[in-house]
Structures are given as C-alpha cells and as structure tokens.
Design a protein around this motif. Structure first.
Motif, PDB file in Angstrom:
ATOM      1  N   SER A 162       2.923  -4.603   2.987  1.00  0.00           N
ATOM      2  CA  SER A 162       4.010  -3.631   3.122  1.00  0.00           C
ATOM      3  C   SER A 162       3.445  -2.244   2.853  1.00  0.00           C
ATOM      4  N   VAL A 163       3.924  -1.251   3.604  1.00  0.00           N
ATOM      5  CA  VAL A 163       3.438   0.118   3.445  1.00  0.00           C
ATOM      6  C   VAL A 163       4.598   1.004   3.022  1.00  0.00           C
ATOM      7  N   VAL A 164       4.395   1.768   1.960  1.00  0.00           N
ATOM      8  CA  VAL A 164       5.393   2.702   1.443  1.00  0.00           C
ATOM      9  C   VAL A 164       4.910   4.110   1.751  1.00  0.00           C
ATOM     10  N   ASN A 165       5.758   4.899   2.414  1.00  0.00           N
ATOM     11  CA  ASN A 165       5.437   6.276   2.750  1.00  0.00           C
ATOM     12  C   ASN A 165       5.785   7.165   1.562  1.00  0.00           C
ATOM     13  N   ALA A 166       4.762   7.717   0.922  1.00  0.00           N
ATOM     14  CA  ALA A 166       4.960   8.618  -0.214  1.00  0.00           C
ATOM     15  C   ALA A 166       4.766  10.075   0.202  1.00  0.00           C
ATOM     16  N   GLY A 167       4.962  10.333   1.490  1.00  0.00           N
ATOM     17  CA  GLY A 167       4.858  11.690   2.019  1.00  0.00           C
ATOM     18  C   GLY A 167       3.765  11.790   3.052  1.00  0.00           C
TER      19      GLY A 167
ATOM     20  N   ILE B 114       0.869  -1.172   0.000  1.00  0.00           N
ATOM     21  CA  ILE B 114       0.000   0.000   0.000  1.00  0.00           C
ATOM     22  C   ILE B 114       0.909   1.226   0.000  1.00  0.00           C
ATOM     23  N   VAL B 115       0.698   2.126  -0.953  1.00  0.00           N
ATOM     24  CA  VAL B 115       1.453   3.376  -1.012  1.00  0.00           C
ATOM     25  C   VAL B 115       0.558   4.453  -0.407  1.00  0.00           C
ATOM     26  N   VAL B 116       1.078   5.126   0.631  1.00  0.00           N
ATOM     27  CA  VAL B 116       0.286   6.107   1.357  1.00  0.00           C
ATOM     28  C   VAL B 116       0.922   7.484   1.237  1.00  0.00           C
ATOM     29  N   ARG B 117       0.113   8.449   0.802  1.00  0.00           N
ATOM     30  CA  ARG B 117       0.501   9.866   0.822  1.00  0.00           C
ATOM     31  C   ARG B 117      -0.628  10.567   1.561  1.00  0.00           C
ATOM     32  N   HIS B 118      -0.290  11.246   2.646  1.00  0.00           N
ATOM     33  CA  HIS B 118      -1.342  11.819   3.490  1.00  0.00           C
ATOM     34  C   HIS B 118      -0.877  13.124   4.101  1.00  0.00           C
ATOM     35  N   ARG B 119      -1.802  14.017   4.361  1.00  0.00           N
ATOM     36  CA  ARG B 119      -1.441  15.320   4.931  1.00  0.00           C
ATOM     37  C   ARG B 119      -1.073  15.235   6.404  1.00  0.00           C
TER      38      ARG B 119
ATOM     39  N   TRP C 215       4.256  17.154   7.442  1.00  0.00           N
ATOM     40  CA  TRP C 215       5.573  17.799   7.426  1.00  0.00           C
ATOM     41  C   TRP C 215       6.641  16.823   7.865  1.00  0.00           C
ATOM     42  N   HIS C 216       6.284  15.573   8.027  1.00  0.00           N
ATOM     43  CA  HIS C 216       7.172  14.579   8.612  1.00  0.00           C
ATOM     44  C   HIS C 216       8.268  14.134   7.652  1.00  0.00           C
ATOM     45  N   GLU C 217       7.931  13.313   6.680  1.00  0.00           N
ATOM     46  CA  GLU C 217       8.942  12.769   5.777  1.00  0.00           C
ATOM     47  C   GLU C 217       8.380  12.547   4.372  1.00  0.00           C
ATOM     48  N   HIS C 218       9.286  12.355   3.440  1.00  0.00           N
ATOM     49  CA  HIS C 218       8.943  12.006   2.056  1.00  0.00           C
ATOM     50  C   HIS C 218      10.037  11.076   1.531  1.00  0.00           C
ATOM     51  N   PRO C 219      10.093   9.839   2.068  1.00  0.00           N
ATOM     52  CA  PRO C 219      11.192   8.939   1.705  1.00  0.00           C
ATOM     53  C   PRO C 219      11.214   8.525   0.242  1.00  0.00           C
ATOM     54  N   THR C 220      10.061   8.482  -0.422  1.00  0.00           N
ATOM     55  CA  THR C 220      10.092   8.094  -1.839  1.00  0.00           C
ATOM     56  C   THR C 220      10.795   9.162  -2.671  1.00  0.00           C
ATOM     57  N   GLN C 221      10.613  10.449  -2.330  1.00  0.00           N
ATOM     58  CA  GLN C 221      11.338  11.504  -3.044  1.00  0.00           C
ATOM     59  C   GLN C 221      12.832  11.404  -2.757  1.00  0.00           C
ATOM     60  N   ALA C 222      13.198  11.093  -1.514  1.00  0.00           N
ATOM     61  CA  ALA C 222      14.617  10.942  -1.177  1.00  0.00           C
ATOM     62  C   ALA C 222      15.235   9.798  -1.974  1.00  0.00           C
ATOM     63  N   LEU C 223      14.501   8.708  -2.146  1.00  0.00           N
ATOM     64  CA  LEU C 223      15.016   7.597  -2.961  1.00  0.00           C
ATOM     65  C   LEU C 223      15.216   8.030  -4.408  1.00  0.00           C
TER      66      LEU C 223
ATOM     67  N   ALA D 147       1.072  13.701   9.520  1.00  0.00           N
ATOM     68  CA  ALA D 147       2.283  12.971   9.872  1.00  0.00           C
ATOM     69  C   ALA D 147       1.898  11.690  10.602  1.00  0.00           C
ATOM     70  N   GLY D 148       2.556  10.598  10.249  1.00  0.00           N
ATOM     71  CA  GLY D 148       2.313   9.322  10.916  1.00  0.00           C
ATOM     72  C   GLY D 148       1.248   8.461  10.268  1.00  0.00           C
ATOM     73  N   ALA D 149       0.568   8.963   9.258  1.00  0.00           N
ATOM     74  CA  ALA D 149      -0.496   8.179   8.614  1.00  0.00           C
ATOM     75  C   ALA D 149       0.018   6.851   8.052  1.00  0.00           C
ATOM     76  N   PRO D 150       1.164   6.805   7.356  1.00  0.00           N
ATOM     77  CA  PRO D 150       1.644   5.508   6.857  1.00  0.00           C
ATOM     78  C   PRO D 150       1.935   4.520   7.993  1.00  0.00           C
ATOM     79  N   TRP D 151       2.470   5.010   9.101  1.00  0.00           N
ATOM     80  CA  TRP D 151       2.744   4.162  10.249  1.00  0.00           C
ATOM     81  C   TRP D 151       1.443   3.552  10.779  1.00  0.00           C
ATOM     82  N   GLN D 152       0.389   4.387  10.856  1.00  0.00           N
ATOM     83  CA  GLN D 152      -0.909   3.886  11.335  1.00  0.00           C
ATOM     84  C   GLN D 152      -1.473   2.836  10.381  1.00  0.00           C
ATOM     85  N   VAL D 153      -1.389   3.078   9.075  1.00  0.00           N
ATOM     86  CA  VAL D 153      -1.867   2.100   8.088  1.00  0.00           C
ATOM     87  C   VAL D 153      -1.099   0.791   8.238  1.00  0.00           C
TER      88      VAL D 153
END
Length: 188
Positions: free
Chosen positions: A26-31, A6-11, A34-42, A13-19
């Motif tokens: 597997s959960v991918v944080n797509a932002g 599941i790819v999660v992008r949410h306004r 104001w927390h993180e955006h690891p897919t952009q960093a990759l 912070a912490g939404a991907p962790w909750q999902v």
C-alpha cells in the motif's frame, strides 16, 4: 523488501502513484509536488472532528497561496466531501488559473468572510512567491490577508484558527493569534 506500506513524500507530482505501480505494498501519499497532500487533509479533518465533532455544515475559509498549495487542494476535497462549505480567500494572483470543478466560493476580501466562517485555515506564504511579484510586497500581504488580532475579533467566539505549518509569524498569521486558545495549529 516485504513491507506492507510505503509512505512517499516527493517534490514531483505523481511520484506516489508511480511507486504504487512498482510495488505490491500500500502506498500513502504524504505530499507530492504541487499536486496533493492527503495526509495533511486527514490530520486537518481529524482535528476538526476532535474540536467541533464533524465537518458537516461547517463554513471553512482557506486563506493564502491556494495556487501553489497541495494542502489547499487536498483540504478542499476532504472538507467538501464531508459536507463543509469552503471559501477560498486570496489575491487573484494566488488562485489557480481555473477553479472549474472546484466546489468552492471565492473571495478577495478576508474581512468580509471572517464573520461568516466556523474555521479559518491559513496557508504558508513561501518566500519565492513574495519575490516573484505574485503579491505586491511582504508588507502589503499581511495588511490584506494576514490573520491579525483585530481580524480574529471578527470571528465567532467558537471559530477555530488552523494552519498546516510551518508558519511565517507576522505574515499569514500574527504571533499572538497563533498562540490563542482557539488556535488548533499544534493539534494539526
């Protein structure tokens, strides 16, 4: 649903962790907020690898609204983990209140930093930041922190220009700079 990821992008912070707590996939944080955006960093690390081979030993300046940028947080973590030296360049009002634990240098002088970096990565200035007195004016921000053609000439010939987008041409980056061959923005 039987999905593997599941790819999660949410306004928030912490939404991907909750999902991830609710799902077996597997959960991918797509932002997230104001927390993180690891897919952009990759993507940023991959782009650097394509053009320069590795982050190891590179000197990278991240310029702009670091305080509100999830990309900046994720890029600092990724770049430094891969051996880069990161300098944050911004007015004090656009830096987090504390940088304790951040493995970075800080500067408020873009012109002094540019000759010393291999990559300059610009962050988008959001309109609400310009209206909330975090910067003196829309005219003054580019004068001090915008990457103009004159400033690009201070970079080493092999230095790259990055921006995760969307760009405000004429604010954090001049239109002609965004289209230079050294700009890898489209690759990002």
């Amino acid at each position: 649903m039987g999905v593997d990821a599941i790819v999660v992008r949410h306004r928030s912070a912490g939404a991907p962790w909750q999902v991830a707590r609710w799902a077996d996939a597997s959960v991918v944080n797509a932002g997230d907020g104001w927390h993180e955006h690891p897919t952009q960093a990759l993507l940023d690390c991959y782009t650097i690898r394509q053009h320069l081979g590795s982050c190891d030993g590179l000197r990278i300046a991240i310029v702009g609204d670091v305080k509100h940028s999830r990309v900046a947080r994720s890029d600092v973590l990724a770049f430094t983990s891969l051996g880069a030296e990161v300098t944050l360049v911004a007015p004090p009002t656009l830096l987090p209140p504390s940088l304790e634990g951040w493995p970075v240098k800080v500067s408020h002088d873009l012109d002094a930093v540019l000759p010393k970096v291999d990559i300059v990565s610009l962050l988008r200035m959001q309109r609400e930041r310009m209206e909330s007195a975090l910067v003196p004016s829309l005219r003054e921000y580019p004068a001090r922190y915008g990457l103009t053609r004159r400033r690009v000439d201070r970079l080493d010939d092999a230095a790259l220009v990055m921006h995760p987008g969307p760009m405000n041409r004429g604010v954090e980056i001049a239109a002609d700079v965004a289209d230079l061959p050294r700009s890898v923005i489209v690759d990002q």
